[in-house]
Design a protein around this motif. Sequence first.
Motif, PDB file in Angstrom:
ATOM      1  N   LEU A   1       0.937  -1.275   0.050  1.00  0.00           N
ATOM      2  CA  LEU A   1       0.009   0.189  -0.005  1.00  0.00           C
ATOM      3  C   LEU A   1       0.909   1.508  -0.049  1.00  0.00           C
ATOM      4  O   LEU A   1       1.691   1.431   0.790  1.00  0.00           O
ATOM      5  CB  LEU A   1      -1.103  -0.073   1.224  1.00  0.00           C
ATOM      6  CG  LEU A   1      -2.018  -1.086   1.430  1.00  0.00           C
ATOM      7  CD1 LEU A   1      -2.710  -0.957   2.633  1.00  0.00           C
ATOM      8  CD2 LEU A   1      -2.923  -1.179   0.193  1.00  0.00           C
TER       9      LEU A   1
ATOM     10  N   GLN B   1      -3.037   5.230  -0.388  1.00  0.00           N
ATOM     11  CA  GLN B   1      -3.946   4.112  -0.087  1.00  0.00           C
ATOM     12  C   GLN B   1      -4.311   4.262   1.352  1.00  0.00           C
ATOM     13  O   GLN B   1      -5.326   3.819   1.571  1.00  0.00           O
ATOM     14  CB  GLN B   1      -3.194   2.940  -0.813  1.00  0.00           C
ATOM     15  CG  GLN B   1      -3.369   2.972  -2.119  1.00  0.00           C
ATOM     16  CD  GLN B   1      -2.460   1.625  -3.059  1.00  0.00           C
ATOM     17  OE1 GLN B   1      -1.415   1.403  -2.538  1.00  0.00           O
ATOM     18  NE2 GLN B   1      -3.190   0.932  -3.692  1.00  0.00           N
ATOM     19  N   GLU B   2      -3.119   4.159   2.026  1.00  0.00           N
ATOM     20  CA  GLU B   2      -3.247   4.029   3.443  1.00  0.00           C
ATOM     21  C   GLU B   2      -4.224   5.192   4.040  1.00  0.00           C
ATOM     22  O   GLU B   2      -4.929   4.693   4.798  1.00  0.00           O
ATOM     23  CB  GLU B   2      -2.031   3.948   4.273  1.00  0.00           C
ATOM     24  CG  GLU B   2      -1.068   2.728   4.053  1.00  0.00           C
ATOM     25  CD  GLU B   2      -0.016   2.967   4.514  1.00  0.00           C
ATOM     26  OE1 GLU B   2       0.442   4.087   5.120  1.00  0.00           O
ATOM     27  OE2 GLU B   2       0.898   1.976   4.664  1.00  0.00           O
TER      28      GLU B   2
END
Length: 158
Positions: free
Chosen positions: A138, A142-143
């Motif tokens: 990730l 994205q996180e």
Amino acid sequence: MKQNNSEKSSTGPQGSIYSTLKKEHKEVKEMFEQILDDKVPSMKIFNQIMDALQPHMSGEEKYFYPAIKSDDSKEENALIVNEAFEEHKWAKALAAEICKMDEGNEMWIPKVKVLSDMIDHHIEEEEGEVFKAAKKVLSQDQEEEILSKFEHEKKMQK
């Protein structure tokens, strides 16, 4: 998008997805301890556990796990995530069974203990294997997106 730093984690105003999940894991463990240390059945505390677990598991299942599994180049990620889903399934089944029981039933505390052990095992694997896999695949963006969706999911379930 892959990021090389496996120890990275996004830290915005909400913290990181990893710190949020760890915080919630700790809170659930502490609630289980309230019941199990005193060996006093408490449906009130158990309902608080369920109120914490349901949106937590739902958010993981909708946003966190699929993002890890979507990395087609990592077959082991699919295995790790599938196991996490399966652990959720069995925990939910046992929790539903406990919810239907009278807390005075002699099997109530033993079933809560088994559920607590299942959750402890799941947390250990998640904070180890799942987080490790996630940090490899990730991106920080994205996180952050997962954390935002995860937090929104919890608000919607309240």
